[in-house]
Design a protein around this motif. Structure first.
Motif, PDB file in Angstrom:
ATOM      1  N   ALA A   1       0.844  -1.162  -0.054  1.00  0.00           N
ATOM      2  CA  ALA A   1       0.012  -0.028  -0.064  1.00  0.00           C
ATOM      3  C   ALA A   1       0.827   1.245   0.113  1.00  0.00           C
ATOM      4  O   ALA A   1       0.219   2.440  -0.139  1.00  0.00           O
ATOM      5  N   GLN A   2       2.164   1.177   0.280  1.00  0.00           N
ATOM      6  CA  GLN A   2       3.073   2.297   0.202  1.00  0.00           C
ATOM      7  C   GLN A   2       3.443   2.515  -0.976  1.00  0.00           C
ATOM      8  O   GLN A   2       4.086   1.817  -1.931  1.00  0.00           O
ATOM      9  N   ALA A   3       3.373   3.970  -1.280  1.00  0.00           N
ATOM     10  CA  ALA A   3       3.896   4.403  -2.908  1.00  0.00           C
ATOM     11  C   ALA A   3       5.298   4.251  -2.903  1.00  0.00           C
ATOM     12  O   ALA A   3       5.780   4.609  -2.194  1.00  0.00           O
ATOM     13  N   PRO A   4       5.593   3.690  -4.012  1.00  0.00           N
ATOM     14  CA  PRO A   4       7.215   3.749  -4.161  1.00  0.00           C
ATOM     15  C   PRO A   4       7.777   5.272  -4.406  1.00  0.00           C
ATOM     16  O   PRO A   4       7.074   6.157  -4.405  1.00  0.00           O
ATOM     17  N   ASN A   5       8.744   5.264  -3.592  1.00  0.00           N
ATOM     18  CA  ASN A   5       9.690   6.704  -3.417  1.00  0.00           C
ATOM     19  C   ASN A   5      10.937   6.208  -3.416  1.00  0.00           C
ATOM     20  O   ASN A   5      11.422   5.416  -3.851  1.00  0.00           O
TER      21      ASN A   5
ATOM     22  N   LEU B   1      16.784   9.275 -19.996  1.00  0.00           N
ATOM     23  CA  LEU B   1      16.399   9.855 -18.705  1.00  0.00           C
ATOM     24  C   LEU B   1      16.126   8.392 -17.895  1.00  0.00           C
ATOM     25  O   LEU B   1      15.839   7.364 -18.318  1.00  0.00           O
ATOM     26  N   TRP B   2      16.304   8.420 -16.652  1.00  0.00           N
ATOM     27  CA  TRP B   2      15.725   7.498 -15.697  1.00  0.00           C
ATOM     28  C   TRP B   2      14.199   7.381 -15.631  1.00  0.00           C
ATOM     29  O   TRP B   2      13.681   8.229 -15.632  1.00  0.00           O
ATOM     30  N   ALA B   3      13.724   6.190 -15.432  1.00  0.00           N
ATOM     31  CA  ALA B   3      12.357   5.699 -15.624  1.00  0.00           C
ATOM     32  C   ALA B   3      12.040   4.992 -14.749  1.00  0.00           C
ATOM     33  O   ALA B   3      12.527   3.594 -14.382  1.00  0.00           O
ATOM     34  N   PRO B   4      11.041   5.029 -13.759  1.00  0.00           N
ATOM     35  CA  PRO B   4      10.739   3.928 -12.685  1.00  0.00           C
ATOM     36  C   PRO B   4       9.562   3.065 -13.184  1.00  0.00           C
ATOM     37  O   PRO B   4       9.044   3.095 -14.006  1.00  0.00           O
ATOM     38  N   LEU B   5       9.736   1.866 -12.733  1.00  0.00           N
ATOM     39  CA  LEU B   5       8.980   0.983 -13.007  1.00  0.00           C
ATOM     40  C   LEU B   5       7.612   1.068 -12.372  1.00  0.00           C
ATOM     41  O   LEU B   5       6.544   0.923 -13.014  1.00  0.00           O
ATOM     42  N   GLU B   6       7.541   1.994 -11.036  1.00  0.00           N
ATOM     43  CA  GLU B   6       6.216   2.433 -10.857  1.00  0.00           C
ATOM     44  C   GLU B   6       6.409   3.808 -10.080  1.00  0.00           C
ATOM     45  O   GLU B   6       7.606   4.151  -9.634  1.00  0.00           O
ATOM     46  N   GLY B   7       5.417   4.572  -9.984  1.00  0.00           N
ATOM     47  CA  GLY B   7       5.704   6.053  -9.511  1.00  0.00           C
ATOM     48  C   GLY B   7       6.059   7.036 -10.344  1.00  0.00           C
ATOM     49  O   GLY B   7       6.186   6.881 -11.519  1.00  0.00           O
ATOM     50  N   THR B   8       6.649   8.183  -9.939  1.00  0.00           N
ATOM     51  CA  THR B   8       6.930   9.251 -10.796  1.00  0.00           C
ATOM     52  C   THR B   8       8.444   9.403 -10.995  1.00  0.00           C
ATOM     53  O   THR B   8       9.158   8.698 -10.260  1.00  0.00           O
TER      54      THR B   8
ATOM     55  N   TRP C   1      13.093   5.748  -1.415  1.00  0.00           N
ATOM     56  CA  TRP C   1      14.123   4.817  -0.668  1.00  0.00           C
ATOM     57  C   TRP C   1      13.488   3.345  -1.231  1.00  0.00           C
ATOM     58  O   TRP C   1      14.390   2.277  -1.094  1.00  0.00           O
ATOM     59  N   ASN C   2      12.352   3.290  -1.793  1.00  0.00           N
ATOM     60  CA  ASN C   2      11.778   2.142  -2.606  1.00  0.00           C
ATOM     61  C   ASN C   2      11.487   2.450  -4.047  1.00  0.00           C
ATOM     62  O   ASN C   2      10.291   2.993  -4.380  1.00  0.00           O
ATOM     63  N   LYS C   3      12.333   1.837  -4.854  1.00  0.00           N
ATOM     64  CA  LYS C   3      12.167   2.017  -6.318  1.00  0.00           C
ATOM     65  C   LYS C   3      13.037   0.994  -7.007  1.00  0.00           C
ATOM     66  O   LYS C   3      13.631  -0.016  -6.668  1.00  0.00           O
ATOM     67  N   ALA C   4      12.484   0.890  -8.355  1.00  0.00           N
ATOM     68  CA  ALA C   4      13.039   0.180  -9.222  1.00  0.00           C
ATOM     69  C   ALA C   4      13.132   1.115 -10.599  1.00  0.00           C
ATOM     70  O   ALA C   4      12.132   1.233 -11.318  1.00  0.00           O
TER      71      ALA C   4
END
Length: 298
Positions: A258-262, A276-283, A264-267
């Protein structure tokens, strides 16, 4: 006779010269070799100017040119030369993604024939899957087959292949979880702190290997499920290392689903199309520290 498009290297022995055609996908991995990385004979004769629209690179040389040798037998004259593949250095001097290859070429007279050579197949020692247990969570890291349907049976790879990793976590009665890979390190020994050492995922979830010009390393989108994470890494070995074994150690971690990627928690994967860098999830903002190297510790 007409050349078949299938052989990696095909040769036509003519009256006073040979014509060698080399498939751009020399090793059958889907990654083309560069014309500048190919040469003929000890004299390093270059190919004809390549046509980008063609799948082949062509060499034309007189039988006595390019440092060829002649053997005289009771039945024939045998002209011999060698096709050399010398890959350009990787952008990272610590690792290599291709290995040199040599293909022997012969022309027999008065007989004419085609000859070909198979690709070089460097082998890799078994990858060790690891399972860690902490409280009621079970982590796993596996090498998967090409369609991600099951664990890969073979542990040997050829440079130019893609390694398909899948990380998973299972829990017993735990709240829903989302899995992350903070770091993955490759070494030549089981000691993850040994040297040489290459961190292809670092900075708390940045797949830094994907920044190299000659790789397609990236996290795979979408996830199969929140508690599973897949990523591709192009095969490599350490420059100057005569061995064929790599050990991979990864640090896996979970957060509440339930915690949104940030940050600290990213891929995060690097997109060569956008630079550019692109996240698997999030902004996209959560990946900005992959460039600066100032990612916060989880």
């Amino acid at each position: 006779r007409a050349l078949s498009p299938r052989p990696a290297v095909a040769v036509r022995c003519q009256e006073g010269q040979l014509v060698a055609t080399v498939r751009r996908d020399l090793f059958g991995t889907g990654r083309p070799v560069r014309a500048a990385e190919l040469s003929l004979g000890t004299a390093s004769c270059p190919p004809l100017p390549p046509n980008p629209a063609q799948a082949f690179i062509t060499f034309v040389a007189a039988l006595h040119e390019c440092g060829s040798t002649l053997q005289v037998t009771p039945d024939s004259l045998i002209y011999r030369t060698t096709l050399f593949y010398k890959p350009a250095p990787s952008g990272n001097p610590l690792i290599v993604r291709a290995t040199p290859a040599e293909v022997l070429i012969e022309c027999h007279y008065p007989r004419k024939s085609n000859v070909s050579s198979g690709a070089v197949h460097p082998t890799w020692a078994p990858f060790l899957s690891t399972v860690a247990n902490e409280e009621r969570l079970r982590f796993s890291l596996r090498l998967m087959d090409d369609d991600w349907s099951r664990e890969r049976l073979s542990n040997s790879f050829q440079l130019g292949d893609s390694l398909r990793f899948q990380a998973d976590v299972t829990s017993e009665g735990h709240v829903p979880l989302r899995l992350f890979v903070d770091q993955c390190v490759a070494t030549t020994t089981p000691d993850r702190s040994s040297s040489p050492r290459y961190a292809f995922i670092d900075l708390g979830g940045c797949l830094v290997d994907g920044r190299a010009d000659d790789t397609g390393s990236a996290f795979v989108s979408p996830r199969p499920r929140p508690e599973s994470l897949r990523f591709l890494v192009d095969a490599f070995k350490f420059a100057g290392d005569a061995g064929s074994s790599l050990y991979v150690s990864c640090h896996l971690r979970v957060s509440a689903a339930a915690q949104a990627p940030n940050p600290w928690n990213k891929a995060c994967s690097f997109s060569k199309a956008s630079g550019l860098w692109a996240p698997l999830e999030g902004t996209a903002a959560i990946c900005s520290c992959c460039d600066t190297g100032s990612c916060p510790s989880p």
